[in-house]
Design a protein around this motif. Structure first.
Motif, PDB file in Angstrom:
ATOM      1  N   PRO A 140       0.802  -1.237   0.000  1.00  0.00           N
ATOM      2  CA  PRO A 140       0.000   0.000   0.000  1.00  0.00           C
ATOM      3  C   PRO A 140       0.826   1.275   0.000  1.00  0.00           C
ATOM      4  N   ARG A 141       2.105   1.173   0.337  1.00  0.00           N
ATOM      5  CA  ARG A 141       2.974   2.361   0.280  1.00  0.00           C
ATOM      6  C   ARG A 141       3.398   2.695  -1.139  1.00  0.00           C
ATOM      7  N   ASP A 142       3.081   1.820  -2.086  1.00  0.00           N
ATOM      8  CA  ASP A 142       3.422   2.032  -3.501  1.00  0.00           C
ATOM      9  C   ASP A 142       2.126   2.028  -4.306  1.00  0.00           C
ATOM     10  N   PRO A 143       1.479   3.184  -4.450  1.00  0.00           N
ATOM     11  CA  PRO A 143       0.128   3.250  -5.017  1.00  0.00           C
ATOM     12  C   PRO A 143       0.093   3.032  -6.537  1.00  0.00           C
ATOM     13  N   LEU A 144       0.386   1.832  -6.963  1.00  0.00           N
ATOM     14  CA  LEU A 144       0.415   1.501  -8.390  1.00  0.00           C
ATOM     15  C   LEU A 144      -0.939   1.720  -9.050  1.00  0.00           C
ATOM     16  N   LEU A 145      -1.995   1.175  -8.472  1.00  0.00           N
ATOM     17  CA  LEU A 145      -3.306   1.255  -9.113  1.00  0.00           C
ATOM     18  C   LEU A 145      -3.789   2.696  -9.229  1.00  0.00           C
ATOM     19  N   ALA A 146      -3.552   3.489  -8.213  1.00  0.00           N
ATOM     20  CA  ALA A 146      -3.952   4.900  -8.277  1.00  0.00           C
ATOM     21  C   ALA A 146      -3.249   5.609  -9.425  1.00  0.00           C
ATOM     22  N   ARG A 147      -1.988   5.279  -9.655  1.00  0.00           N
ATOM     23  CA  ARG A 147      -1.244   5.870 -10.771  1.00  0.00           C
ATOM     24  C   ARG A 147      -1.831   5.404 -12.109  1.00  0.00           C
ATOM     25  N   MET A 148      -2.205   4.130 -12.198  1.00  0.00           N
ATOM     26  CA  MET A 148      -2.789   3.609 -13.429  1.00  0.00           C
ATOM     27  C   MET A 148      -4.132   4.267 -13.728  1.00  0.00           C
ATOM     28  N   VAL A 149      -4.934   4.466 -12.698  1.00  0.00           N
ATOM     29  CA  VAL A 149      -6.218   5.149 -12.878  1.00  0.00           C
ATOM     30  C   VAL A 149      -5.991   6.576 -13.371  1.00  0.00           C
ATOM     31  N   GLU A 150      -4.998   7.240 -12.800  1.00  0.00           N
ATOM     32  CA  GLU A 150      -4.668   8.609 -13.211  1.00  0.00           C
ATOM     33  C   GLU A 150      -4.286   8.641 -14.693  1.00  0.00           C
ATOM     34  N   VAL A 151      -3.472   7.700 -15.141  1.00  0.00           N
ATOM     35  CA  VAL A 151      -3.048   7.652 -16.546  1.00  0.00           C
ATOM     36  C   VAL A 151      -4.247   7.416 -17.458  1.00  0.00           C
ATOM     37  N   GLN A 152      -5.141   6.492 -17.071  1.00  0.00           N
ATOM     38  CA  GLN A 152      -6.300   6.207 -17.909  1.00  0.00           C
ATOM     39  C   GLN A 152      -7.222   7.424 -18.009  1.00  0.00           C
ATOM     40  N   GLU A 153      -7.405   8.114 -16.900  1.00  0.00           N
ATOM     41  CA  GLU A 153      -8.281   9.274 -16.922  1.00  0.00           C
ATOM     42  C   GLU A 153      -7.689  10.414 -17.746  1.00  0.00           C
ATOM     43  N   GLN A 154      -6.370  10.431 -17.908  1.00  0.00           N
ATOM     44  CA  GLN A 154      -5.713  11.458 -18.720  1.00  0.00           C
ATOM     45  C   GLN A 154      -5.684  11.095 -20.192  1.00  0.00           C
ATOM     46  N   HIS A 155      -5.407   9.821 -20.495  1.00  0.00           N
ATOM     47  CA  HIS A 155      -5.151   9.415 -21.877  1.00  0.00           C
ATOM     48  C   HIS A 155      -6.250   8.544 -22.479  1.00  0.00           C
ATOM     49  N   GLY A 156      -7.156   8.031 -21.660  1.00  0.00           N
ATOM     50  CA  GLY A 156      -8.153   7.104 -22.177  1.00  0.00           C
ATOM     51  C   GLY A 156      -7.529   5.758 -22.488  1.00  0.00           C
ATOM     52  N   GLY A 157      -8.273   4.914 -23.198  1.00  0.00           N
ATOM     53  CA  GLY A 157      -7.752   3.609 -23.573  1.00  0.00           C
ATOM     54  C   GLY A 157      -7.564   2.703 -22.378  1.00  0.00           C
ATOM     55  N   SER A 158      -6.534   1.870 -22.440  1.00  0.00           N
ATOM     56  CA  SER A 158      -6.252   0.904 -21.381  1.00  0.00           C
ATOM     57  C   SER A 158      -4.852   1.117 -20.829  1.00  0.00           C
ATOM     58  N   VAL A 159      -4.637   0.670 -19.603  1.00  0.00           N
ATOM     59  CA  VAL A 159      -3.339   0.803 -18.936  1.00  0.00           C
ATOM     60  C   VAL A 159      -3.014  -0.532 -18.283  1.00  0.00           C
ATOM     61  N   ILE A 160      -1.787  -1.014 -18.474  1.00  0.00           N
ATOM     62  CA  ILE A 160      -1.362  -2.257 -17.834  1.00  0.00           C
ATOM     63  C   ILE A 160      -0.148  -1.982 -16.957  1.00  0.00           C
ATOM     64  N   ALA A 161       0.028  -2.813 -15.949  1.00  0.00           N
ATOM     65  CA  ALA A 161       1.176  -2.678 -15.060  1.00  0.00           C
ATOM     66  C   ALA A 161       2.321  -3.526 -15.595  1.00  0.00           C
ATOM     67  N   LEU A 162       3.506  -2.940 -15.657  1.00  0.00           N
ATOM     68  CA  LEU A 162       4.690  -3.625 -16.163  1.00  0.00           C
ATOM     69  C   LEU A 162       5.791  -3.612 -15.106  1.00  0.00           C
ATOM     70  N   MET A 163       6.606  -4.648 -15.146  1.00  0.00           N
ATOM     71  CA  MET A 163       7.742  -4.747 -14.235  1.00  0.00           C
ATOM     72  C   MET A 163       8.905  -5.346 -15.001  1.00  0.00           C
ATOM     73  N   GLU A 164      10.077  -4.755 -14.880  1.00  0.00           N
ATOM     74  CA  GLU A 164      11.246  -5.287 -15.579  1.00  0.00           C
ATOM     75  C   GLU A 164      11.762  -6.519 -14.846  1.00  0.00           C
ATOM     76  N   VAL A 165      11.939  -7.616 -15.579  1.00  0.00           N
ATOM     77  CA  VAL A 165      12.404  -8.868 -14.978  1.00  0.00           C
ATOM     78  C   VAL A 165      13.639  -9.358 -15.726  1.00  0.00           C
ATOM     79  N   ALA A 166      14.336 -10.304 -15.128  1.00  0.00           N
ATOM     80  CA  ALA A 166      15.512 -10.898 -15.766  1.00  0.00           C
ATOM     81  C   ALA A 166      15.071 -11.690 -17.000  1.00  0.00           C
ATOM     82  N   PRO A 167      15.924 -11.770 -18.031  1.00  0.00           N
ATOM     83  CA  PRO A 167      15.550 -12.482 -19.257  1.00  0.00           C
ATOM     84  C   PRO A 167      15.097 -13.916 -19.008  1.00  0.00           C
ATOM     85  N   GLU A 168      15.730 -14.594 -18.040  1.00  0.00           N
ATOM     86  CA  GLU A 168      15.373 -16.000 -17.790  1.00  0.00           C
ATOM     87  C   GLU A 168      14.023 -16.149 -17.100  1.00  0.00           C
ATOM     88  N   GLN A 169      13.405 -15.035 -16.706  1.00  0.00           N
ATOM     89  CA  GLN A 169      12.088 -15.094 -16.062  1.00  0.00           C
ATOM     90  C   GLN A 169      10.945 -14.677 -16.976  1.00  0.00           C
TER      91      GLN A 169
END
Length: 304
Positions: A140-169
């Motif tokens: 809860p200290r990292d408000p990911l969903l609130a940021r995604m909602v903010e982006v959607q309300e600004q740009h429309g369309g859809s927003v997905i959460a991404l995370m950089e992972v190691a190539p083997e993952q």
């Protein structure tokens, strides 16, 4: 910049069988497994509510009745605690039933995440909405969903959460092809591949379990053929949205670098409990002291 409709609805698919946690999930939904002293699903609902989404639809299946019971009132228990004068525990019991307006629909035939999301169409209607997967707990200290909602309300369309992972993952996730924007945590998604081999992955950006979706995704899901694993994949529908902005607007990705707890894997589930317990004010000090002592001793079976 155009303003888009405010998002109020969250969809939580919770129809999975939880086979990786058998036999614990033979009679208990995996979403009800405790993470310290709350079931995993409550963390997810709390996240939705903290982002302003207080209308929650849970997609359930057979043997998932405990989910409904958990977010309902338990008058007998509340009465017993009240008679004991146990105000602290009474508040904890009532907290889950007061969190949000909860709705439930059964998926019936488990045909994949895309099909589960499609089950939400009658409830969601023509509004943008969020999808939260219960295996991913976001601190809860990292408000990911609130940021995604903010982006959607600004740009429309859809927003997905991404995370950089190691190539083997990367073969464990959906993977996004992206273009940079003027913001460090925001990219434009140009394509998606479900669980690619490392050599075929368009990037190291993995899709994690948070989505804010344009309702046009329902039209695509209705005609999406079963994909990987014989299931209707949400990734395939998002790929179509990313390929043609005229259908439902652009697809953006919010790059998450915060704290995420994966409770879908047994090892990660245990690590999530330890991490969250260590950070609790009421449990952390004593638990950390014990943990330091435990890991510095010779653990049985761990000697060379």
């Amino acid at each position: 910049m155009a303003s888009h409709p405010r998002i109020t609805k969250a969809v939580i698919p919770a129809a999975g069988l939880g086979t990786r946690f058998l036999p614990a999930t033979k009679a208990t939904p995996k979403e009800m497994l405790p993470v310290v002293d709350k079931p995993a699903i409550q963390y997810v609902v709390e996240e939705a509510v903290s982002a302003g989404l207080d209308d929650v639809l849970m997609i359930t299946g057979r043997n998932k009745r405990p989910l409904e019971d958990h977010f309902d009132r338990n008058y007998e228990l509340e009465s017993a605690l009240q008679k004991k004068g146990d105000a602290s525990r009474l508040a904890k019991v009532q907290e889950s039933s007061d969190l949000a307006t909860m709705h439930y629909v059964r998926q019936g035939d488990p045909r994949g995440l895309g099909h589960a999301v499609l089950c939400a169409a009658p409830h969601v209607g023509h509004e943008p909405f969020a999808v939260l997967l219960g295996d991913d707990l976001i601190d809860p200290r990292d408000p990911l969903l609130a940021r995604m909602v903010e982006v959607q309300e600004q740009h429309g369309g859809s927003v997905i959460a991404l995370m950089e992972v190691a190539p083997e993952q990367i073969h464990l996730y959906g993977c996004a092809a992206v273009e940079t924007t003027g913001q460090d945590d925001l990219v434009k998604v140009t394509g998606l591949v479900e669980k690619p081999d490392a050599a075929d992955a368009p990037s190291r950006y993995a899709v994690i379990g948070r989505y804010v979706l344009d309702p046009h995704v329902f039209d695509i899901l209705r005609t999406t053929e079963p994909g990987r694993g014989g299931e209707i994949q949400l990734t395939d529908a998002l790929q179509q949205l990313a390929a043609d902005e005229k259908v439902g607007g652009p697809v953006h990705g919010v790059v998450f670098q915060g704290r995420r707890y994966d409770t879908g894997d047994r090892g990660d589930y245990l690590r999530a409990i330890v991490r969250l317990a260590c950070e609790r004010e009421d449990l952390g000090p004593d638990f950390r002291t014990w943990l330091r002592s435990y890991v510095t001793e010779e653990i049985p079976g761990d000697a060379g």
